[in-house]
Scaffold this motif. Structure first.
Motif, PDB file in Angstrom:
ATOM      1  N   THR A  22     -25.963   5.880 -44.092  1.00  0.00           N
ATOM      2  CA  THR A  22     -27.323   5.538 -44.514  1.00  0.00           C
ATOM      3  C   THR A  22     -27.329   4.889 -45.886  1.00  0.00           C
ATOM      4  N   ASN A  25     -25.890   1.351 -45.509  1.00  0.00           N
ATOM      5  CA  ASN A  25     -27.100   0.745 -44.963  1.00  0.00           C
ATOM      6  C   ASN A  25     -27.001  -0.773 -44.810  1.00  0.00           C
ATOM      7  N   GLN A 148     -39.582  10.695 -51.784  1.00  0.00           N
ATOM      8  CA  GLN A 148     -38.172  11.039 -51.562  1.00  0.00           C
ATOM      9  C   GLN A 148     -37.796  12.330 -52.274  1.00  0.00           C
ATOM     10  N   VAL A 162     -33.388  14.136 -41.402  1.00  0.00           N
ATOM     11  CA  VAL A 162     -33.811  12.785 -41.782  1.00  0.00           C
ATOM     12  C   VAL A 162     -32.631  11.820 -41.735  1.00  0.00           C
ATOM     13  N   ASN A 163     -31.455  12.282 -42.173  1.00  0.00           N
ATOM     14  CA  ASN A 163     -30.282  11.411 -42.143  1.00  0.00           C
ATOM     15  C   ASN A 163     -29.829  11.122 -40.719  1.00  0.00           C
ATOM     16  N   SER A 166     -32.091   8.523 -39.551  1.00  0.00           N
ATOM     17  CA  SER A 166     -31.803   7.234 -40.201  1.00  0.00           C
ATOM     18  C   SER A 166     -30.659   6.501 -39.512  1.00  0.00           C
ATOM     19  N   TRP A 169     -32.120   4.998 -36.519  1.00  0.00           N
ATOM     20  CA  TRP A 169     -33.016   3.918 -36.964  1.00  0.00           C
ATOM     21  C   TRP A 169     -32.200   2.660 -37.276  1.00  0.00           C
ATOM     22  N   PHE A 306     -34.897   4.937 -46.062  1.00  0.00           N
ATOM     23  CA  PHE A 306     -33.867   5.916 -45.724  1.00  0.00           C
ATOM     24  C   PHE A 306     -32.689   5.829 -46.692  1.00  0.00           C
ATOM     25  N   CYS A 307     -32.321   4.603 -47.059  1.00  0.00           N
ATOM     26  CA  CYS A 307     -31.210   4.394 -47.978  1.00  0.00           C
ATOM     27  C   CYS A 307     -31.506   5.027 -49.337  1.00  0.00           C
TER      28      CYS A 307
END
Length: 483
Positions: A22, A25, A148, A162-163, A166, A169, A306-307
């Motif tokens: 992530t 990215n 964040q 969340v990761n 991501s 995603w 996300f990054c």
């Protein structure tokens, strides 16, 4: 490793891989730097430079992964530097820690500032009357940092979830963008277009421009030390942390090349696209139309958010560990862990406040902001290089379960060589003529950081900081475990 355990081990192998993947990215990195690459080498360097630099980064990752297997702690780079140094362990650890800290803060600031810029680009596409401004960019970035920080304040499980999201995603988003660029346009560039060379840097030397173009890939491949920093929260960290580093780099290299090829072959009017305010966005508009371009831009913005979140998570763990060894002002605050969430909450908010300090100058001048965060990549790669260099000098290195065997030193040698070359490239002038607005402030920013660290070291730190602290023997430390 000599520390009582405060953080919960709830990161699985996939979670550890996810944080580095992530932070690297590919969507965020390529869309942020694609325009620069169009002028510094063009398609030839964007494509073949990606391949070459990816291979070099794999050497860096492999050398770091071997060290991560031997020293799986949140302190990561600075901890291993202190352990690998033959002499002056405190100094090696001190400089590595501060380079890592500043690099990660700059990375969080730069990523969220870029996200704010792309959000404004989307708003301008959606509502033509919207006027983007530097002040609004700073305001949006501040809101992003707040959200964040709130996400990182809660449990490790939430961050891991969340990761995981991501990763999918990024992968699904990449497939959607690439498929759209391959299927929808009625016209693509010919196969030979990937050999097309462009030099719009202002420098007459084509080789120099091509070397600068390698920075597109180097900028993207940063932050994979995130897997290392999450070691203390990863199950079977001696194996899963190094595997997380290698898998993140390898997956990013392959998927990034596919995305890069799709963007390159979808370019319509090269000169017009290169001169636009956001070249990759212009590629989407020209190839797919405004409606589809807006939908895909939402994928890009999501990837950037996300990054930034993963960047902050990694930075938080570095702050926690550095403070645990007494290397930061107010160390007692920053290495405390919430009894409810088992996360270093105070370190989270410091990791949010520091990038905000870097972003604020962007209110008045984008050049000022660029000058401050330009140390991001240089600081990170130098921090990567120090423990690898020290491992190269060490004849009695004791590897962990994941190791390179007899290839350890040759791989470390290649890694250090590439880190030196790429760091020099990041500090060279990138545009001619050189003006106050186009000047590369990375050497000055790096010099200021090293000067402050040096003055601080000789003034007080060398008397109280001697590198990673040991809290006792393994049995004594086990008795201290808080979980």
């Amino acid at each position: 490793m000599g520390y009582p355990r405060k953080l919960t081990r709830r990161f699985r192998a996939f979670d550890n891989f996810a944080i580095s993947f992530t932070i690297i990215n590919i969507i965020s990195g390529i869309f942020s730097a694609f325009g620069f690459g169009m002028g510094a080498g063009g398609p030839r360097i964007l494509v073949f430079g990606w391949i070459g630099v990816s291979v070099m980064v794999l050497f860096v990752g492999a050398a770091m992964a071997e060290i991560a297997s031997a020293y799986p702690t949140s302190g990561a780079l600075y901890f291993s530097a202190g352990k690998l140094a033959k002499r002056h362990r405190g100094a090696w650890s001190w400089y590595t820690g501060w380079l890592n800290f500043v690099g990660q803060v700059g990375g969080t600031a730069a990523t969220n500032y870029a996200a704010a810029t792309f959000i404004q680009a989307y708003l301008a596409m959606q509502w033509p009357s919207y006027e983007a401004s530097e002040q609004r960019t700073v305001g949006i970035a501040a809101v992003i940092l707040l959200l964040q920080a709130l996400a990182n304040t809660y449990t490790v499980q939430l961050v891991a979830l969340v990761n995981r999201i991501s990763v999918w995603w990024l992968l699904i988003g990449m497939v959607v963008i690439v498929s759209s660029l391959v299927v929808i346009p009625s016209h693509h560039q010919p196969a030979s277009f990937m050999t097309h060379f462009v030099n719009n840097t202002g420098f007459s030397n084509g080789m120099y421009a091509a070397m600068l173009g390698l920075l597109v890939t180097s900028w993207t491949f940063t932050g994979f030390d995130g897997s290392f920093h999450m070691s203390e929260e990863t199950v079977k960290a001696t194996v899963n942390a190094p595997k997380g580093i290698m898998r993140a780099i390898a997956c990013s290299a392959i998927t990034g090349l596919i995305l890069m090829l799709a963007l390159v072959y979808a370019i319509r009017d090269y000169a017009a696209t290169a001169s636009s305010s956001a070249p990759p966005v212009q590629v989407l508009i020209d190839a797919l139309g405004m409606g589809t371009a807006k939908l895909l831009l939402l994928i890009v913005i999501g990837a950037m958010l996300f990054c930034g979140l993963a960047n902050m998570t990694s930075n938080t763990r570095q702050i926690f560990a550095f403070s645990r060894d007494g290397a930061m002002p107010g160390s007692r605050w920053w290495h405390s862990v919430s009894s409810r969430t088992r996360t270093p909450v105070k370190a989270v908010w410091l990791a949010a406040a520091c990038p905000m300090v870097l972003i604020v100058p962007g209110w008045w001048s984008h050049t000022a902001f660029t000058a401050i965060v330009s140390v991001n990549v240089v600081g990170l790669f130098l921090a990567y290089g120090v423990p690898i260099f020290l491992r190269l000098r060490l004849d009695d290195f004791e590897p962990g379960p994941w190791n390179l065997g007899r290839y350890g030193k040759p791989v470390a040698g290649v890694a250090v060589t590439w880190i030196v070359i790429s760091s020099l490239l990041f500090m060279l002038p990138q545009v001619s003529p050189i003006t106050a607005g186009s000047f590369n402030y990375a050497p000055i920013a790096l010099g200021v950081v090293l000067l402050i660290a040096t003055v601080w070291w000789f003034a007080t730190a060398r008397r109280r900081f001697h590198g990673p602290v040991s809290y006792g023997s393994p049995d004594e430390v086990a008795a201290m475990d808080l979980i």
